[in-house]
Scaffold this active site. Sequence first.
Site, PDB file in Angstrom:
ATOM      1  N   ASP A  40       0.874  -1.160   0.000  1.00  0.00           N
ATOM      2  CA  ASP A  40       0.000   0.000   0.000  1.00  0.00           C
ATOM      3  C   ASP A  40       0.928   1.232   0.000  1.00  0.00           C
ATOM      4  O   ASP A  40       2.133   1.126   0.250  1.00  0.00           O
ATOM      5  CB  ASP A  40      -0.937  -0.018   1.218  1.00  0.00           C
TER       6      ASP A  40
HETATM    7  C1  BGC Z   1      -5.054   3.224   0.237  1.00  0.00           C
HETATM    8  C2  BGC Z   1      -5.082   2.300  -0.945  1.00  0.00           C
HETATM    9  C3  BGC Z   1      -4.971   3.095  -2.217  1.00  0.00           C
HETATM   10  C4  BGC Z   1      -3.666   3.869  -2.182  1.00  0.00           C
HETATM   11  C5  BGC Z   1      -3.417   4.708  -3.425  1.00  0.00           C
HETATM   12  C6  BGC Z   1      -3.858   4.172   0.196  1.00  0.00           C
HETATM   13  O1  BGC Z   1      -4.003   5.202   1.106  1.00  0.00           O
HETATM   14  O2  BGC Z   1      -5.056   2.499   1.428  1.00  0.00           O
HETATM   15  O3  BGC Z   1      -6.251   1.533  -0.935  1.00  0.00           O
HETATM   16  O4  BGC Z   1      -5.060   2.279  -3.341  1.00  0.00           O
HETATM   17  O5  BGC Z   1      -3.691   4.754  -1.077  1.00  0.00           O
HETATM   18  O6  BGC Z   1      -4.264   5.783  -3.471  1.00  0.00           O
END
Ligand code: BGC
Length: 925
Positions: free
Chosen positions: A705
């Site tokens: 993530d």
């Molecule tokens: C989230 C993800 C997301 C990523 C990119 C993170 O804060 O947990 O689910 O895909 O950001 O935006």
Amino acid sequence: MKKYTLDWNTYTELARTAVAEGAVLLKNDKETLPIAPGATVAVFGRSQFNYYKSGTGSGGMVNVSYVTSPLDALKECADLQVNESLLKVYEEWVEKNPFDKGEGWAGEPWSQVEMAVTDSLVEEAASASDVALILIGRTAGEDRDNTADPGSYLLTDIEEELIKKVTKAFAKTVVILNVGNIIDMKWATDYSPSAILYSWQGGMEGGSGLVDVLTGKITPSGKLPDTIARSIDAYPSTKNFGDADKGIYQEDIYVGYRYFETFAKGQVLYPFGFGLSYTDFAHEVVKAAEDGGVITLEVAVRNAGKRSGKEVVQVYVEKPQGALGNPARALVAFEKTMLLEAGERETLVFKIPVTEFASYDDSGATGHKSSYVLEVGTYRLHVGTDVRSASPAFDYTVDALRVIETLSENMAPVEPFARMKATLGEEGYELAYEDVPLRTIDVKERCANELPADRAYTGDRGFRLADVHHGKVELDVFLDQLTDEDLACIVRGQGMNSPRVTPGTAGAFGGVSDDLEAWGIPAACCADGPSGIRMDIGTKAFSLPNGTLLASTFNLSLMEDLFEMTGLELRKNRVDTLLGPGMNIHRNPLNGRNFEYFSEDPHLTGRMAIAQLRGMHRVGVTGTLKHFSANNQEFHRHDIDSVVSERALREIYLKGFEMAVKEGEARSIMTTYGAVNGVWTAGLYDQNTRILRGEWGFDGIVMTDWWAKINREGEAANKYDTASMVRSQNDLYMVISQPDANPFEDNTIASLAEGELTRAELLRSAANICRFILQAPVMERTLGLHDGAVEVIGQGEASEEDLDFDVAYQHVDDGGSISLRDVDTSTGSTHVFAISIDQPGMYEVTVTARSHAGELAQMPVTLFANNTPSATFTFNGSGGELVTQSAQVFFLNQHNYLSLFFALGGLEVEDMTFKLSDSFHMKNV
Ligand code: BGC
């Protein structure tokens, strides 16, 4: 060259159908719904205007050209009249009490102030209307959970008063829940409105789909993907939810209905799988037989009512208790009928392998530790239209214990705790506790014994990635040419807003440096997800209904068709993988991101994800399953450790992922921010290598993530231990602004030198990344097999809007400025531009402008940085003198899209300067 066409009308129609099919009708007394043609509806609640199309955070940031609110759709509906005098009262009130957007990331309130109604207003509306609609709105999302308070999980006093007064004055009241997640429903018993409809958050077509249900254009067929219990305290996970460091999964496999149907039936208000229709269905099991380990059930469904509609037949297994203990019900199959006219029949055929009934023995209680087993006894299948009313349909008997699959111990907990266990007593199921089985393996040693074999660095032999595609050379031979620096770079993803891929998207991976590109490796693109494409430069995209709504449709073919459209839209925007579906289990109703996820049930979750992947795969793009795994709380999400048994992981939290990998042929997965049993998932070898690849046969990419932490067991987590990440076969660190400069000072290269990581491990991840890219649309474009163009037909702005893939960045040094002299500053205009800076951080941004208006004139200019409102500069008239306005603006990225919105014309803007006030060192965060 293959031609792709995206028909925007079909897309809109499918989404609208999904909204209607996902609406769950919980109550419909006095034939309140559908509303008869010609009726006048009195609409209460501000969500009629301020409709929540989705929750908040990355999953909600889809820029749309419109959102059809319930009121818009009601007004468009020729069959209904809206009570205009009530509407006027609301309009005036909303104008004085505008929608509160809150401030910044996770800063939105979870509900809006509602108008308090007087008895006379309600009575007046009742005398002039046939039916009342009350809309209750809730949002929630990333980084901030719901709370069991008024305005979040509970109704506010004003909302409760509203329901009380309206239900008293009107014979027919429909309470419509525009929510991301289930909320407390005590009011349903207290005030007994005649109809209740969960309409969730339906994306940009939300209002239209809702009104289709209200008018009966579409008969509701949605079913609850979660159990609605009497109170938040009735959920067994509540007492272990919301801690800052640790979540102990004491309820084990008894999540949602698995708990309630076994131990607490009386606590259920509305059972899992429940949802009413406007017509009546009768179903009958016409065949039930087992042959060769597969049970065939044929269920004839007849529309015994007067309107056309669809029904969902669900099959649950009740297993014997054996040594392991099992929940009273577990969903093993479901099917939805086609649209059945009154009197019409359809026979649904289920083929259920008995291996689906197996339980995982993580203790050795059956004599077969780390195996899926069928213990001796009767496996009773229950068939019905919700978990509670499903009735016995077939018994399958196991005479001697059968081992279905022998695996090995992985991801087991190290911390002792007592977990729930079912036993069968005289009175039925009884709740007991047992010590959770703890880890018995030395995982570090096991991992060290499983390292891939070394291979020699060959230097450049002239092969490029295209040669692998053309079958001229093996992928491994190609990769053996790359230097260690190239390999260290390829495991870094670039973002957000990488200039190598579609503007405004979350990340790029693969060819993220000039050196990597020189090897012929293109940069692939990923974008949030899951409910539409997020492009922070402001590019418009289709906003889909949220995950929970989609799960409520129980309609897999609709899901495939809808996500084929999303696939085409991804192609059009040159995105190779959507960052979705969101697959975490609704362990507790307070999780802020439940709206992105499907259900409390792993089977429903897995089937939905498979269908979405299949839809996208039809057109050659894919999705990224997230968040792997046990991402069930937003509070302290970077640091929370999920303490959970191996059995619960395998049967509940990993199951949907397993199905999506094995049957949905997933090619991309995102790990979580947090830890499972003490190891942050971005470096969790047992999960990312042994289970995912070893057991399930996954050969795609695993990415972290965004700015996730990694650790070694027993040590603190940080953002630079890429050696542990690569060792676990989490292939990509997401995200870094300039991958070849290694701004996080990750330890990949140093670890090679210290023997903490091998080149072979890096090659393994590089191969995973390249294998993904070889199958992605970006490779087709690189090879000239497809130019990437998707023809968009049909109505809607998407067909007119052509994306500019080549945004020019203006570089600004610290203290530097850019000219804004020729910018159109007329009322309502927007100016979009892009800057690159050397150092992310907090900047003092100064705008210099003049106006010839008088000094009381106000001309607000709002600066959006990467689509987030970041500062408003309010200029007054300056009699023609140049004046400045400054604000602190945070730039997280090296590459940033900015836009200026001029709310009122009359300014002449000179320039904008950027002065670094506090730099931002990601490594130390
Ligand atoms: C989230 C993800 C997301 C990523 C990119 C993170 O804060 O947990 O689910 O895909 O950001 O935006």
